[in-house]
Design a protein around this motif. Structure first.
Motif, PDB file in Angstrom:
ATOM      1  N   TYR A  79      -3.895   2.788  -6.515  1.00  0.00           N
ATOM      2  CA  TYR A  79      -4.010   3.883  -5.548  1.00  0.00           C
ATOM      3  C   TYR A  79      -3.775   3.353  -4.134  1.00  0.00           C
ATOM      4  CZ  TYR A  79      -6.244   7.653  -2.840  1.00  0.00           C
ATOM      5  OH  TYR A  79      -6.511   8.660  -1.936  1.00  0.00           O
ATOM      6  N   ALA A  80      -4.397   2.214  -3.813  1.00  0.00           N
ATOM      7  CA  ALA A  80      -4.249   1.628  -2.475  1.00  0.00           C
ATOM      8  C   ALA A  80      -2.801   1.280  -2.182  1.00  0.00           C
ATOM      9  CB  ALA A  80      -5.125   0.381  -2.357  1.00  0.00           C
ATOM     10  N   GLN A  81      -2.121   0.686  -3.146  1.00  0.00           N
ATOM     11  CA  GLN A  81      -0.726   0.300  -2.954  1.00  0.00           C
ATOM     12  C   GLN A  81       0.152   1.533  -2.738  1.00  0.00           C
ATOM     13  OE1 GLN A  81       1.832  -0.877  -6.310  1.00  0.00           O
ATOM     14  NE2 GLN A  81       2.044  -2.877  -5.300  1.00  0.00           N
ATOM     15  N   ARG A  82      -0.049   2.541  -3.547  1.00  0.00           N
ATOM     16  CA  ARG A  82       0.781   3.744  -3.444  1.00  0.00           C
ATOM     17  C   ARG A  82       0.537   4.495  -2.140  1.00  0.00           C
ATOM     18  NH1 ARG A  82       0.591   6.277  -9.625  1.00  0.00           N
ATOM     19  NH2 ARG A  82       1.952   4.696 -10.576  1.00  0.00           N
ATOM     20  N   ARG A  83      -0.681   4.409  -1.612  1.00  0.00           N
ATOM     21  CA  ARG A  83      -1.010   5.117  -0.376  1.00  0.00           C
ATOM     22  C   ARG A  83      -0.793   4.260   0.873  1.00  0.00           C
ATOM     23  NH1 ARG A  83      -3.464  10.153  -1.153  1.00  0.00           N
ATOM     24  NH2 ARG A  83      -2.912  10.801  -3.279  1.00  0.00           N
ATOM     25  N   GLY A  84      -0.379   3.017   0.708  1.00  0.00           N
ATOM     26  CA  GLY A  84      -0.019   2.198   1.852  1.00  0.00           C
ATOM     27  C   GLY A  84      -1.156   1.488   2.558  1.00  0.00           C
ATOM     28  N   TYR A  85      -2.296   1.303   1.901  1.00  0.00           N
ATOM     29  CA  TYR A  85      -3.399   0.571   2.518  1.00  0.00           C
ATOM     30  C   TYR A  85      -3.101  -0.926   2.516  1.00  0.00           C
ATOM     31  CZ  TYR A  85      -6.289   4.786   2.210  1.00  0.00           C
ATOM     32  OH  TYR A  85      -6.794   6.058   2.350  1.00  0.00           O
ATOM     33  N   SER A  86      -3.359  -1.582   3.626  1.00  0.00           N
ATOM     34  CA  SER A  86      -3.120  -3.023   3.710  1.00  0.00           C
ATOM     35  C   SER A  86      -4.403  -3.835   3.532  1.00  0.00           C
ATOM     36  CB  SER A  86      -2.484  -3.384   5.054  1.00  0.00           C
ATOM     37  OG  SER A  86      -3.323  -3.003   6.127  1.00  0.00           O
ATOM     38  N   ARG A  87      -5.560  -3.162   3.554  1.00  0.00           N
ATOM     39  CA  ARG A  87      -6.838  -3.842   3.323  1.00  0.00           C
ATOM     40  C   ARG A  87      -7.733  -2.957   2.464  1.00  0.00           C
ATOM     41  NH1 ARG A  87      -9.714  -5.272   8.718  1.00  0.00           N
ATOM     42  NH2 ARG A  87      -9.074  -3.131   9.196  1.00  0.00           N
ATOM     43  N   VAL A  88      -8.363  -3.575   1.468  1.00  0.00           N
ATOM     44  CA  VAL A  88      -9.320  -2.854   0.620  1.00  0.00           C
ATOM     45  C   VAL A  88     -10.572  -3.706   0.464  1.00  0.00           C
ATOM     46  CG1 VAL A  88      -7.450  -1.750  -0.684  1.00  0.00           C
ATOM     47  CG2 VAL A  88      -8.511  -3.841  -1.573  1.00  0.00           C
TER      48      VAL A  88
END
Length: 252
Positions: A79-88
């Motif tokens: 989900y993070a990758q698809r939504r463009g998050y650079s930090r989780v």
């Protein structure tokens, strides 16, 4: 139009039957007042986890059945990758991870790819005894050697990842017992990711029942050693090069 989320942090909260605590935990994270988006990965819960998480302000990703923490986190990373998050950052739904420490753990990403919020690092009074303590100390010594840095709490789930680590996790993030902590960390280190730790104080879980007793602690000892040995047999993560017929080791 795709929203730019690269400057925001995605808090991934795996949750399985955490109705007692998930709502309060989500509200605590959001009340910190930082640019955090909360994703609760509802891991096949049979209670009101999903409803209460959504009511508290989280985005909820419902898995059709229980996959375990590893499977839930893998879904969160995708989900993070698809939504463009650079930090989780992973925050447990049971309230043990203090949201006020999130920014401290994230600060480790300034010089590392993975930052662990660590117990047993001269902060807080969290304590374990017996076989569980022996296992944690053994795992910490071995993985510290692999990572070439002092790590005291390699089983902590309170950990952050940058974009490069997210990509590596998606290449290899197992769902087996302790896979989300030991296995994933060992492969990340062997694939070139840099790891650091930030001392934090853990809290008692805010709901549910702790799973620790002498018998389970002894089982944990045996399983953790097996998990480490199994992790050491894993191949390093591979990423496709521009030549789609070849591969090269992933580097973070």
């Amino acid at each position: 139009m795709k929203t730019d989320t690269s400057a925001r942090v995605l808090v991934i909260m795996p949750a399985w039957n955490e109705a007692e605590s998930v709502g309060n935990t989500v509200r605590e994270v959001l009340s910190v007042g930082m640019p955090y988006d909360v994703l609760v990965v509802n891991d096949g819960s049979k209670d009101e986890t999903a409803v209460l998480a959504a009511a508290a302000g989280a985005t909820v990703l419902n898995l059709p059945f229980n996959l375990g923490v590893g499977g839930a986190m893998r879904a969160g990373f995708k989900y993070a990758q698809r939504r463009g998050y650079s930090r989780v950052i992973q925050v447990d739904a049971d309230g043990q991870h203090d949201p006020r420490n999130i920014e401290e753990v994230l600060s480790g990403l300034e010089y590392a790819d993975i930052s662990i919020g660590a117990r047993f690092a001269d902060r807080g009074d969290y304590e374990v005894k017996g076989p569980r303590k022996w296992a944690m100390q053994f795992l910490a010594r071995v993985i510290s050697g692999l990572a070439k840095t002092r790590l005291t709490d390699v089983t902590s789930g309170f950990r952050a990842a940058n974009e490069r680590a997210i990509n590596q996790y998606l290449d290899h993030y197992p769902a087996e017992y302790l896979g989300d902590t030991i296995d994933s960390l060992v492969v990340a280190v062997r694939s070139g990711c840099k790891v650091t730790q930030i001392p934090v104080a853990m809290r008692p879980r805010q709901g549910g029942t702790p799973s620790h007793d002498p018998v389970k602690a002894a089982i944990y000892l045996g399983r953790s050693v097996f998990a480490l040995l199994f992790a050491l047999t894993r191949k390093r993560s591979l990423l496709q090069t521009s030549d789609k017929t070849s591969q090269e080791p992933a580097t973070c």
